[in-house]
Enzyme design. Structure first.
Site, mmCIF file in Angstrom:
data_model
loop_
_atom_site.group_PDB
_atom_site.id
_atom_site.type_symbol
_atom_site.label_atom_id
_atom_site.label_comp_id
_atom_site.label_asym_id
_atom_site.label_seq_id
_atom_site.Cartn_x
_atom_site.Cartn_y
_atom_site.Cartn_z
ATOM 1 N N LYS A 28 0.842 -1.202 0.000
ATOM 2 C CA LYS A 28 0.000 0.000 0.000
ATOM 3 C C LYS A 28 0.883 1.260 0.000
ATOM 4 O O LYS A 28 2.093 1.178 0.252
ATOM 5 C CB LYS A 28 -0.908 -0.016 1.237
ATOM 6 C CG LYS A 28 -0.149 0.022 2.556
ATOM 7 C CD LYS A 28 -1.056 -0.328 3.737
ATOM 8 C CE LYS A 28 -0.301 -0.277 5.051
ATOM 9 N NZ LYS A 28 -1.094 -0.842 6.159
ATOM 10 N N TYR A 83 15.650 29.887 8.130
ATOM 11 C CA TYR A 83 14.429 30.506 8.661
ATOM 12 C C TYR A 83 14.410 30.498 10.182
ATOM 13 O O TYR A 83 14.786 29.500 10.819
ATOM 14 C CB TYR A 83 13.203 29.750 8.157
ATOM 15 C CG TYR A 83 12.888 30.015 6.703
ATOM 16 C CD1 TYR A 83 12.556 31.289 6.267
ATOM 17 C CD2 TYR A 83 12.910 28.983 5.779
ATOM 18 C CE1 TYR A 83 12.254 31.534 4.936
ATOM 19 C CE2 TYR A 83 12.605 29.208 4.441
ATOM 20 C CZ TYR A 83 12.277 30.489 4.022
ATOM 21 O OH TYR A 83 11.985 30.714 2.717
#
Ligand SMILES: *Cc1c(COP(=O)(O)O)cnc(C)c1O
Length: 384
Positions: free
Chosen positions: A53, A272
């Site tokens: 999956k 940042y």
């Protein structure tokens, strides 16, 4: 055995050419097959299926499905019909179970794909029954019984009430299934409870193959093996026995291109938020991988808390500052001058940096690191 297709040509989104890509992702298909075989040996005489999956945990559904099918895997589990369709295209004869079961109105698609729903509620069972009897469809389905997770599955009482009917009517239920909530923690009392409850249900469904164990469940011993085991994460190298040595082979390697090496004076900040300050005059390798590539921002480093590491020129170096969308910075001050240059790579996963380690530094699990692996990487599929 079917012909093994060339995995590098198998998907249109295999990424840009290596020279243009910010990151190069190498998936070792032989290691996935070796992991599957090792799990199969451990679970013998149970059959080893494979859970593919979420794009085979980020590793590529087509490539992994085709390779495992070629290695002898006959039963696969996917999450939804779109994945079943992709898998059917590369694994023609495989048995495909769809874990999320039957969304309303989708039974004809299951039949068209010869996929089997994992039925998780009585209404789903009723819809599937109606379809099967009106269309004379005999394609099989799994019945999921919840033994303590309270996610999908009918209750043990519902299972007990249904059992006589299902056994009498040759019902087309080809697998009786349950799922362990805490298999990665062998000491958790819920394991014993779920194994015991599932054993009681299995007795009522004698003759129908049963399946309980995920990757970690395989390491709980024979009582959890039943007839079919369903490993996912361990196939892709994630440790199914946390706290103990990883018995699986690593599968994923991630190299980031270095765009630029810069000097940063003592006291300057990087990135940042300016949360990481150079404690001494530093050299910083700016690399072309960021959180938009699935390299989790939570693995950032600040003055207070270290983040993940990278291997540069053979040596472990720490990430410096916040991980940006498309970039991250690595403190390479400990390396000799010119040991790393523009165009070189920093290894973010590989060597002794495991998927589980990156996950740990980001406060999550290896599964999330794997299923986040980005679409901008150049992908290389290795077969030894
Ligand atoms: C995802 C999943 C698995 C595989 O689990 P791993 O821990 O990755 O081995 C098995 N069974 C079910 C029902 C699942 O949802």
């Amino acid at each position: 055995m079917n012909q093994l297709p060339d995995p590098s040509t198998m998907r249109p989104d295999a990424g840009p050419p290596a020279a243009e890509a910010g990151g190069i992702l190498t998936i070792d298909l032989s290691a996935i097959a070796a992991n599957w075989q090792a799990l199969m040996r451990r679970a013998t005489p149970a059959e080893a299926a494979a859970v593919v999956k979420a794009d085979a945990y980020g590793c590529g559904l087509e490539q992994v499905g085709a390779h495992l099918s070629h290695a002898g895997c006959k039963t696969f589990f996917v999450a939804d019909l779109a994945e079943a369709r992709r898998l059917r295209a590369v694994a023609g004869e495989a048995t495909i179970y769809v874990l999320n079961g039957l969304l309303p109105g989708t039974a004809p698609t299951f039949a068209a794909l010869r996929a089997r729903p994992v039925i998780g509620s009585l209404v789903e069972l009723a819809e599937w029954d109606t379809f099967c009897s009106t269309q004379q469809w005999r394609g099989g389905a799994a019945l999921h019984v919840d033994t303590g997770m309270n996610r999908l599955g009918i209750t043990p009482n519902e299972a007990a009430a249904l059992a006589p009917r299902i056994r009498a009517e040759n019902h087309g239920i080809t697998l009786l299934m349950s799922h362990l909530a805490c298999a990665d923690n062998p000491a958790h009392p819920l394991n014993e409870k779920q194994i015991k409850l599932f054993r009681e249900v299995r007795l009522l469904y004698r003759g129908i193959p049963s399946s309980l164990a995920n990757s970690s469940g395989i390491f709980l011993g024979n009582a959890a093996h039943c007839d079919v085991v369903r490993p996912g994460g361990a196939l892709y190298g994630s440790n199914p026995t946390p706290g103990h040595a990883n018995p699986m082979r690593p599968v994923v390697r991630l190299d980031a291109h270095v765009l630029h090496v810069r000097s940063v004076p003592k006291g300057d900040a990087i990135g940042y938020g300016a949360v990481w300050t150079a404690r001494h005059s530093s050299r910083i390798a700016v690399c072309a991988v960021g959180y938009a590539d699935g390299y989790l921002r939570a693995a950032s480093a600040s003055d207070e808390a270290p983040g993940a590491d990278a291997i540069v020129a053979g040596k472990r170096c720490p990430i410096a500052g916040r991980i940006s969308m498309d970039l991250l910075a690595v403190d390479v001050s400990a390396l000799p001058d010119n040991a790393v240059r523009r165009g070189d790579v920093a290894t973010l996963i590989g060597g002794d940096i495991t998927v589980d380690e990156v996950a740990d530094r980001a406060g999550t699990i290896g599964y999330e690191v794997l299923t986040s692996l980005g679409r901008r990487y150049h992908r290389v599929y290795r077969i030894d």
